[in-house]
Design a protein around this motif. Structure first.
Motif, PDB file in Angstrom:
ATOM      1  N   VAL A   1       0.817  -1.212   0.000  1.00 55.59           N
ATOM      2  CA  VAL A   1       0.000   0.000   0.000  1.00 55.59           C
ATOM      3  C   VAL A   1       0.848   1.258   0.000  1.00 55.59           C
TER       4      VAL A   1
ATOM      5  N   SER B   1       1.474   4.806  -2.713  1.00 59.94           N
ATOM      6  CA  SER B   1       0.230   5.565  -2.643  1.00 59.94           C
ATOM      7  C   SER B   1      -0.054   6.347  -3.918  1.00 59.94           C
TER       8      SER B   1
ATOM      9  N   ARG C   1      -5.369   4.847  -4.603  1.00 62.50           N
ATOM     10  CA  ARG C   1      -6.099   6.080  -4.303  1.00 62.50           C
ATOM     11  C   ARG C   1      -7.598   5.914  -4.570  1.00 62.50           C
TER      12      ARG C   1
ATOM     13  N   LYS D   1      -8.952   3.995  -1.613  1.00 58.11           N
ATOM     14  CA  LYS D   1      -8.958   4.898  -0.459  1.00 58.11           C
ATOM     15  C   LYS D   1     -10.161   5.838  -0.522  1.00 58.11           C
ATOM     16  N   SER D   2     -10.448   6.358  -1.718  1.00 60.33           N
ATOM     17  CA  SER D   2     -11.582   7.264  -1.877  1.00 60.33           C
ATOM     18  C   SER D   2     -12.905   6.531  -1.663  1.00 60.33           C
TER      19      SER D   2
ATOM     20  N   GLU E   1     -13.301   5.973   2.118  1.00 64.24           N
ATOM     21  CA  GLU E   1     -13.594   7.221   2.831  1.00 64.24           C
ATOM     22  C   GLU E   1     -15.039   7.644   2.606  1.00 64.24           C
TER      23      GLU E   1
ATOM     24  N   ILE F   1      -8.188  -1.436   8.146  1.00 59.51           N
ATOM     25  CA  ILE F   1      -7.720  -0.146   7.658  1.00 59.51           C
ATOM     26  C   ILE F   1      -8.148   0.955   8.625  1.00 59.51           C
TER      27      ILE F   1
ATOM     28  N   VAL G   1      -9.632   4.724   8.574  1.00 55.38           N
ATOM     29  CA  VAL G   1     -10.274   5.708   7.713  1.00 55.38           C
ATOM     30  C   VAL G   1     -10.909   6.778   8.586  1.00 55.38           C
TER      31      VAL G   1
END
Length: 581
Positions: free
Chosen positions: A174, A177, A183, A186-187, A190, A258, A260
Motif C-alpha cells: 500500500v 500511494s 487512491r 482509499k476514496s 472514505e 484499515i 479511515v
C-alpha cells in the motif's frame, strides 16, 4: 471595503440576552476550551442555540437558513474545497449575480469571510446556520462520487498503456500511494465511512462496473464505464486480504484492517467468480465503536426486561433468530457486554470474529484446517466456561453439543436463520436434534428485524390506500385503520429517501410447559399452536406496527416485515394484539 469586526459578546450584553457576569465567565472558559464564544455560551447554558442564531440574523441583517430543509446544489457547494469548508465552518448555498450566498456557523469571523471570498473570487453574502446541520451538510455534499469517477478514468488510462503498467506492481504494498488503484480504493472507503455504509459491492458487468453501497439496508449504485479497472481493484483487495491472487475460479473469503477518518475499520472480504470477472462484497465493521448496549438497540422495555431475565439465568439455550443483516450479532454482543464480568468465563465461537471484546475468549472458525463450529465447541467446553456464544448453528452436531451444554450447567447463546421465533425450535428438530433435548435445554427465542426510521425533517401524514386499510383491519383490528401514520417525503437530510437510520423490532417467545411437551413429542404443529396461544406473545409485525403508529417508521416498512414472516398458523391473525393510538 474592509469589514468591521463585531464584538458579539458586547452586543449580547447590550441587548440583555446575557448578563455581563455570564459573558466574563464564558470568556474565561473560552481560554481553556478554545471554542468560539457563541458555542461557549451555548455549552454553558447561558442561551439557547436557536435564540443565538435568531439574534445574529437580526443584528447582522443576514438570513438564517435551515440546512435540514435547504436543497443544496453540488455545483455551488464544490466551489469551496472541502478542507476550507470544514476549516471555516462554511458551505456555498447559492450564486446569484456573481455573488455567493454562504452559510456560516460563525458569520462574525471576518478572516474566514475574506479567505472564502479570495478562494471563490467573488463577493460573499453570509447566512447564519446551525453548526450541527452545517457539519452534516458538509458530510452529505462532499461525497467522493466525482473523485471516484476521476480516479477510475485515471486507472483505466494507465491500464490502456499496455505493458508499461504491470498489475504485479501492486503487490509491492500500500505504500505505493501514487498508484491510482490505491487512491481509488482509499476514496471508496472514505466515502463509505462518511455516509455510514455497512457493505460495499464491486460488481463487473459487460458494459460497466457497478460499485454499490448498502446504507440503512438499501443499496445505492454508482456506475462506471471503465470496465477494465475491475481486475485491478479485485487484485489489490485480494492482496490486502491475504487471498490467492492467481485463483479466479473459486470463491474466497478474507479480511483486513484499515484506518479511515480516524476510525479503525475491520473489512470482511468475499470474492465470487461471475460471468464478467469476480464480484467482491466487503462488510465494514467499525472497531472504533464499542458494542451497543441492549438498551440502545431499540428493544421495547417489556421485551428487554424479560430478555435480561433469561441472560442472567445460570444455564439454558437462548436463540436469536432472523435473516442475514437483521442485527442478531449486535444483540448477542450487547448481551455478552452486560455479562462480561471478572467472575464469569465467556468463550465465543465465531465465523468471523466481528467485534473484539476484552476478557472474552473469542475463537475464529477455520474450516480449511478442520476447525469448524463443532470442533471449537468441544474444545471450548473443556476450558471451564460459564457462558458460551456460538456464532451460528449450521448442523446437527453443533446443535446437539450446544443443547447438551445448556443442559449441563452452561448458559449458551446462538443464532439461527429463521423468519420467526416460533419457527426456530422446529428448525432445530429439522436439523436432527432430539425433541427431548430441545424441550429441556431451550429457554427462550428472540426473533428480530431492522426497520428504517423516518427522517424527522421530512416526515408528513400519510393517506392510507384501500389495500393498507384492509391489511390493518385483518391483522390489527377494526380500529387500526383509523391510526395516524407518517411517511418520508425525502429531503437533503436523508438524501431523498425519507428515512434516516434503523432500529430493531423484536418478538420474544418464552418456552412454557405446553410448548416443551409438544417438542418432546416431536409434534411441530402442536408446538406452533402452543406458541401462538402463549399469553403476551406479540408478533414482529405488531411490534413494527406500534412503531409506525408512534411515527418512528412507515406503514410500508411494517408491510415489508409482515411479508417476510413465515405462515406459522392461522391463529396469528385471529389472536393478533390490538394496536391503539
Amino acid at each position: 471595503m474592509a469589514r468591521k469586526k463585531i464584538r458579539i459578546g458586547e452586543l449580547l450584553v447590550e441587548n440583555q440576552v446575557i448578563s455581563e457576569a455570564q459573558l466574563q465567565s464564558a470568556l474565561a472558559e473560552q481560554k481553556k476550551s478554545g471554542l468560539k464564544l457563541g458555542r461557549q455560551l451555548i455549552e454553558a447554558g447561558y442561551l439557547d442555540e436557536d435564540r443565538f442564531l435568531e439574534f445574529l440574523s437580526q443584528q447582522l441583517d443576514i438570513p438564517c437558513v435551515d440546512l435540514a430543509r435547504y436543497e443544496t446544489r453540488t455545483e455551488f457547494v464544490e466551489l469551496l474545497p472541502e478542507t476550507h469548508a470544514r476549516r471555516f465552518r462554511a458551505i456555498v448555498l447559492d450564486v446569484k449575480d456573481d455573488t455567493a450566498l454562504v452559510g456560516m456557523a460563525d458569520p462574525t469571523n471576518i478572516f474566514a469571510m475574506d479567505e472564502i471570498e479570495r478562494i471563490l473570487k467573488m463577493p460573499l453574502e453570509p447566512a447564519v446556520v446551525r453548526e450541527s446541520e452545517l457539519l452534516a451538510a458538509i458530510d452529505r455534499n462532499y461525497r467522493r462520487t466525482s473523485e471516484i469517477h476521476s480516479l477510475a478514468e485515471e486507472l483505466h488510462d494507465e491500464l490502456d498503456t499496455g505493458s508499461d503498467f504491470d498489475l504485479s506492481q501492486l503487490e509491492a504494498g500500500v505504500e505505493e500511494s501514487d498508484a491510482a488503484v490505491v487512491r481509488l480504493l482509499k476514496s471508496i472507503f472514505e466515502d463509505a465511512v462518511q455516509v455510514g455504509t455497512s457493505d460495499i459491492h464491486i460488481e463487473p458487468d459487460e458494459a460497466c462496473l457497478r460499485i454499490r453501497q448498502r446504507i440503512d439496508g438499501v443499496l445505492h449504485e454508482q456506475k462506471m464505464k471503465e470496465t477494465r479497472i475491475a481486475g485491478a481493484l479485485v487484485l489489490r483487495l485480494k492482496l490486502m486480504s491475504g487471498l490467492n491472487i492467481s485463483e479466479r475460479r473459486l470463491p474466497q473469503d478474507g479480511r483486513f484492517n484499515i484506518r479511515v477518518k480516524d476510525r479503525n475499520i475491520d473489512v470482511r472480504v468475499s470474492t465470487m467468480p461471475v460471468q464478467w470477472g469476480e464480484s467482491v462484497v466487503m462488510r465494514l465493521l467499525d472497531q472504533s465503536e464499542n458494542a451497543l448496549g441492549l438498551d440502545k438497540i431499540g428493544m421495547p422495555g417489556r421485551i428487554l426486561r424479560r430478555f435480561r431475565h433469561f441472560i442472567r439465568q445460570p444455564h439454558g439455550l437462548i436463540l436469536v433468530t432472523g435473516p442475514t443483516g437483521s442485527g442478531k450479532t449486535t444483540t448477542l454482543y450487547g448481551a455478552l457486554a452486560e455479562l462480561n464480568e471478572s467472575t464469569k468465563k465467556i468463550i465465543s465461537v465465531e465465523d468471523p470474529v466481528e467485534y473484539r471484546m476484552p476478557r472474552i475468549q473469542q475463537v475464529q472458525v477455520n474450516t480449511k484446517i478442520g476447525l469448524d463450529f463443532a470442533a471449537v465447541l468441544r474444545a471450548a467446553l473443556r476450558q471451564d466456561p460459564d457462558i458460551v456464544m456460538i456464532g451460528e448453528m449450521r448442523d446437527q452436531e453443533t446443535a446437539e453439543i450446544a443443547l447438551r451444554s445448556a443442559m449441563t450447567g452452561h448458559l449458551v447463546f446462538s443464532t439461527l436463520h429463521t423468519n420467526s421465533a416460533a419457527g426456530s425450535a422446529a428448525r432445530l428438530l429439522d436439523m436432527g436434534a432430539e425433541g427431548f433435548l430441545v424441550a429441556t435445554a431451550l429457554s427462550a427465542v428472540l426473533a428480530q428485524r431492522l426497520i428504517r426510521q423516518l427522517c424527522d425533517a421530512c416526515a408528513e401524514p400519510q393517506k392510507l390506500t384501500p389495500q393498507e386499510k384492509m391489511w390493518l383491519r385483518t391483522n390489527a383490528g377494526e380500529s387500526a385503520e383509523f391510526l395516524d401514520f407518517l411517511k418520508g417525503r425525502g429531503c437533503p437530510k436523508c438524501n431523498g429517501t425519507g428515512y434516516r437510520g434503523r432500529t430493531g423490532v423484536y418478538e420474544l417467545l418464552e418456552i412454557d410447559e405446553a410448548m416443551a411437551e409438544a417438542l418432546r413429542q416431536n409434534d411441530t404443529h402442536a408446538y406452533i399452536q402452543a406458541a401462538m396461544e402463549t399469553r403476551g406473545f406479540r408478533p414482529l409485525s405488531i411490534c413494527a406496527l406500534e412503531y409506525a403508529s408512534k411515527g418512528i417508521t412507515s406503514l410500508a416498512e411494517v408491510l415489508r416485515i409482515a411479508g417476510e414472516q413465515e405462515d406459522i398458523g392461522s391463529g396469528l391473525k385471529s389472536r393478533a394484539p390490538k394496536v391503539t393510538a
